[in-house]
Design a protein around this motif. Structure first.
Motif, PDB file in Angstrom:
ATOM      1  N   LEU A 186       0.808  -1.326  -0.021  1.00 36.40           N
ATOM      2  CA  LEU A 186       0.142  -0.008   0.086  1.00 36.40           C
ATOM      3  C   LEU A 186       0.828   1.365  -0.026  1.00 36.40           C
ATOM      4  O   LEU A 186       0.382   2.167  -0.725  1.00 36.40           O
ATOM      5  CB  LEU A 186      -0.899  -0.080   1.059  1.00 36.40           C
ATOM      6  CG  LEU A 186      -2.063  -1.111   1.254  1.00 36.40           C
ATOM      7  CD1 LEU A 186      -2.896  -1.033   2.419  1.00 36.40           C
ATOM      8  CD2 LEU A 186      -3.142  -1.083   0.040  1.00 36.40           C
ATOM      9  N   LEU A 189       1.661   2.546  -3.558  1.00 32.53           N
ATOM     10  CA  LEU A 189       0.315   3.124  -4.404  1.00 32.53           C
ATOM     11  C   LEU A 189       0.069   4.333  -4.288  1.00 32.53           C
ATOM     12  O   LEU A 189       0.536   5.038  -3.360  1.00 32.53           O
ATOM     13  CB  LEU A 189      -0.993   2.191  -3.763  1.00 32.53           C
ATOM     14  CG  LEU A 189      -1.049   0.917  -4.033  1.00 32.53           C
ATOM     15  CD1 LEU A 189      -2.172   0.099  -3.648  1.00 32.53           C
ATOM     16  CD2 LEU A 189      -0.610   0.432  -5.608  1.00 32.53           C
ATOM     17  N   LYS A 192      -0.961   6.036  -0.981  1.00 30.20           N
ATOM     18  CA  LYS A 192      -0.686   5.034  -0.016  1.00 30.20           C
ATOM     19  C   LYS A 192      -1.899   4.186   0.423  1.00 30.20           C
ATOM     20  O   LYS A 192      -1.909   3.796   1.572  1.00 30.20           O
ATOM     21  CB  LYS A 192       0.140   5.567   0.854  1.00 30.20           C
ATOM     22  CG  LYS A 192       1.453   6.320   0.728  1.00 30.20           C
ATOM     23  CD  LYS A 192       2.256   6.774   1.767  1.00 30.20           C
ATOM     24  CE  LYS A 192       3.641   7.487   1.522  1.00 30.20           C
ATOM     25  NZ  LYS A 192       4.382   6.723   0.421  1.00 30.20           N
ATOM     26  N   LEU A 194      -5.614   1.847  -1.037  1.00 27.98           N
ATOM     27  CA  LEU A 194      -6.234   1.211  -2.265  1.00 27.98           C
ATOM     28  C   LEU A 194      -7.109   2.325  -2.896  1.00 27.98           C
ATOM     29  O   LEU A 194      -7.864   3.227  -2.438  1.00 27.98           O
ATOM     30  CB  LEU A 194      -7.368   0.201  -1.936  1.00 27.98           C
ATOM     31  CG  LEU A 194      -6.692  -1.088  -1.362  1.00 27.98           C
ATOM     32  CD1 LEU A 194      -7.674  -1.927  -0.542  1.00 27.98           C
ATOM     33  CD2 LEU A 194      -5.735  -2.106  -2.311  1.00 27.98           C
ATOM     34  N   ASP A 195      -6.771   2.269  -4.411  1.00 33.32           N
ATOM     35  CA  ASP A 195      -7.765   3.064  -5.301  1.00 33.32           C
ATOM     36  C   ASP A 195      -9.362   3.106  -5.109  1.00 33.32           C
ATOM     37  O   ASP A 195      -9.760   1.789  -5.255  1.00 33.32           O
ATOM     38  CB  ASP A 195      -7.409   2.719  -6.473  1.00 33.32           C
ATOM     39  CG  ASP A 195      -7.755   3.934  -7.587  1.00 33.32           C
ATOM     40  OD1 ASP A 195      -8.775   4.633  -7.620  1.00 33.32           O
ATOM     41  OD2 ASP A 195      -6.694   4.409  -8.509  1.00 33.32           O
ATOM     42  N   TRP A 207      -6.810  -2.872  -8.804  1.00 37.01           N
ATOM     43  CA  TRP A 207      -5.753  -2.910  -7.890  1.00 37.01           C
ATOM     44  C   TRP A 207      -4.759  -3.964  -8.391  1.00 37.01           C
ATOM     45  O   TRP A 207      -3.653  -3.775  -8.072  1.00 37.01           O
ATOM     46  CB  TRP A 207      -6.244  -3.305  -6.581  1.00 37.01           C
ATOM     47  CG  TRP A 207      -7.344  -2.599  -5.831  1.00 37.01           C
ATOM     48  CD1 TRP A 207      -7.242  -1.050  -6.017  1.00 37.01           C
ATOM     49  CD2 TRP A 207      -8.485  -2.826  -5.144  1.00 37.01           C
ATOM     50  NE1 TRP A 207      -8.247  -0.810  -5.299  1.00 37.01           N
ATOM     51  CE2 TRP A 207      -9.162  -1.812  -4.633  1.00 37.01           C
ATOM     52  CE3 TRP A 207      -8.960  -4.046  -4.422  1.00 37.01           C
ATOM     53  CZ2 TRP A 207     -10.038  -1.681  -3.679  1.00 37.01           C
ATOM     54  CZ3 TRP A 207      -9.845  -3.997  -3.427  1.00 37.01           C
ATOM     55  CH2 TRP A 207     -10.665  -2.852  -3.278  1.00 37.01           C
ATOM     56  N   GLN A 210      -2.396  -2.372 -10.831  1.00 39.34           N
ATOM     57  CA  GLN A 210      -1.502  -1.115 -10.238  1.00 39.34           C
ATOM     58  C   GLN A 210      -0.610  -2.048  -9.387  1.00 39.34           C
ATOM     59  O   GLN A 210       0.703  -1.701  -9.593  1.00 39.34           O
ATOM     60  CB  GLN A 210      -2.365  -0.457  -9.124  1.00 39.34           C
ATOM     61  CG  GLN A 210      -3.368   0.478  -9.814  1.00 39.34           C
ATOM     62  CD  GLN A 210      -4.160   1.121  -8.966  1.00 39.34           C
ATOM     63  OE1 GLN A 210      -4.627   0.902  -8.067  1.00 39.34           O
ATOM     64  NE2 GLN A 210      -4.822   2.417  -9.373  1.00 39.34           N
ATOM     65  N   PHE A 211      -0.841  -3.175  -8.860  1.00 37.13           N
ATOM     66  CA  PHE A 211       0.654  -3.962  -8.170  1.00 37.13           C
ATOM     67  C   PHE A 211       1.307  -4.446  -9.504  1.00 37.13           C
ATOM     68  O   PHE A 211       2.514  -4.496  -9.073  1.00 37.13           O
ATOM     69  CB  PHE A 211      -0.078  -5.263  -7.542  1.00 37.13           C
ATOM     70  CG  PHE A 211      -0.780  -4.848  -6.261  1.00 37.13           C
ATOM     71  CD1 PHE A 211      -0.628  -3.832  -5.518  1.00 37.13           C
ATOM     72  CD2 PHE A 211      -1.896  -5.835  -5.703  1.00 37.13           C
ATOM     73  CE1 PHE A 211      -1.311  -3.501  -4.353  1.00 37.13           C
ATOM     74  CE2 PHE A 211      -2.529  -5.543  -4.575  1.00 37.13           C
ATOM     75  CZ  PHE A 211      -2.087  -4.370  -3.813  1.00 37.13           C
TER      76      PHE A 211
END
Length: 280
Positions: A186, A189, A192, A194-195, A207, A210-211
């Motif tokens: 996190l 991202l 920092k 979750l979207d 997610w 993005q990971f």
């Protein structure tokens, strides 16, 4: 290792209680905490959860900000180095949390990890997913020709409905119904956390993408399964509304991944025709 299990509740008191009971009954080989986030339920008194489960952490949101927002609230109260986002309509029948956490411990390249999700009748839900692409949409149209390919090669190439969930595999994304990852991710991202751009649906795919952009792959564990009640009994009129929502999510995610150029417009045209034809 401590696993922080985050469950978001919205007007599903009995279902959520069944989920928590199953976690307590079957999780044996890993330390865990349960954080229950109530998303401003209008039918449930959230304090009643503490009467049934006095050892859980209860977080009461002043408003229903959606799935991602609810989970981010839970993460703020999490002490664990591993986060498990667990849908309230899941039921554990074995120690799936310990099994998945061991896989996560053994491989630093893993982002999100999930077991096999099944309906109550045991039918696999196809939760090891590939990102949508023009190639795969065209290949799907030519499905009869794909059947000439050996099963394992076809399954790895296409995943989704072409994969029966019968072996461990890397994949592009996994379902948010059981979504385990290291809390440290996190911090990498944006914001920092979750979207939260989606209120509901599509956030798990977003997610995982993005990971992946950070160098972490999603992984499907076949040796353990979790019951996910999901939308198996959704009424026809609601199915159409859900179809349209999911279609819009797919298009939004494709714009996010590829931009709004010729690739996107070709993809949007083909996917829209396919999905509308599938329903009607």
């Amino acid at each position: 290792m401590l696993v922080s299990i985050i469950i978001v509740n919205y007007n599903t008191f009995t279902i959520t209680c069944n989920c928590i009971r199953s976690v307590k009954e079957h999780t044996r080989d890993v330390s865990y905490e349960i954080i229950l986030v109530d998303n401003a339920s209008t039918k449930d008194n959230a304090d009643e959860f503490l009467e049934v489960f006095p050892d859980i952490k209860l977080v009461k949101s002043p408003y229903n900000g959606g799935f991602a927002n609810g989970n981010n609230l839970g993460v703020e109260h999490a002490r664990g180095d591993v986060i498990l986002l667990l849908n309230s309509d899941t039921i554990l029948t074995e120690d799936s949390i310990s099994t998945c956490s061991k896989f996560l411990q053994q491989d630093d390249s893993l982002g999100a990890i999930s077991p096999s999700l099944v309906y109550e009748d045991g039918k696999y839900q196809h939760n090891a997913r590939a990102f949508r692409s023009l190639r795969n949409e065209f290949l799907d149209v030519l499905r009869p020709f794909l059947m000439f390919m050996p099963y394992r090669k076809r399954a790895v190439l296409m995943l989704n409905q072409y994969f029966n969930g019968d072996f461990d595999t890397s994949c592009d994304w996994v379902s948010g119904a059981f979504f385990m990852f290291r809390k440290s991710l996190l911090g990498l991202l944006p914001g920092k956390k979750l979207d939260e751009r989606f209120f509901m649906y599509g956030e798990d795919q977003l997610w995982c993408y993005q990971f992946q952009q950070l160098g972490y792959r999603s992984f499907f564990v076949s040796e353990t399964s979790v019951i996910h009640i999901a939308n198996a009994s959704t009424e026809p009129d609601k199915q159409l509304k859900l179809l349209n929502t999911l279609l819009q999510r797919e298009l939004e995610i494709m714009r996010y991944r590829k931009g709004k150029g010729i690739y996107y417009f070709l993809f949007a045209f083909l996917l829209t025709i396919k999905e509308k034809a599938r329903y009607y």
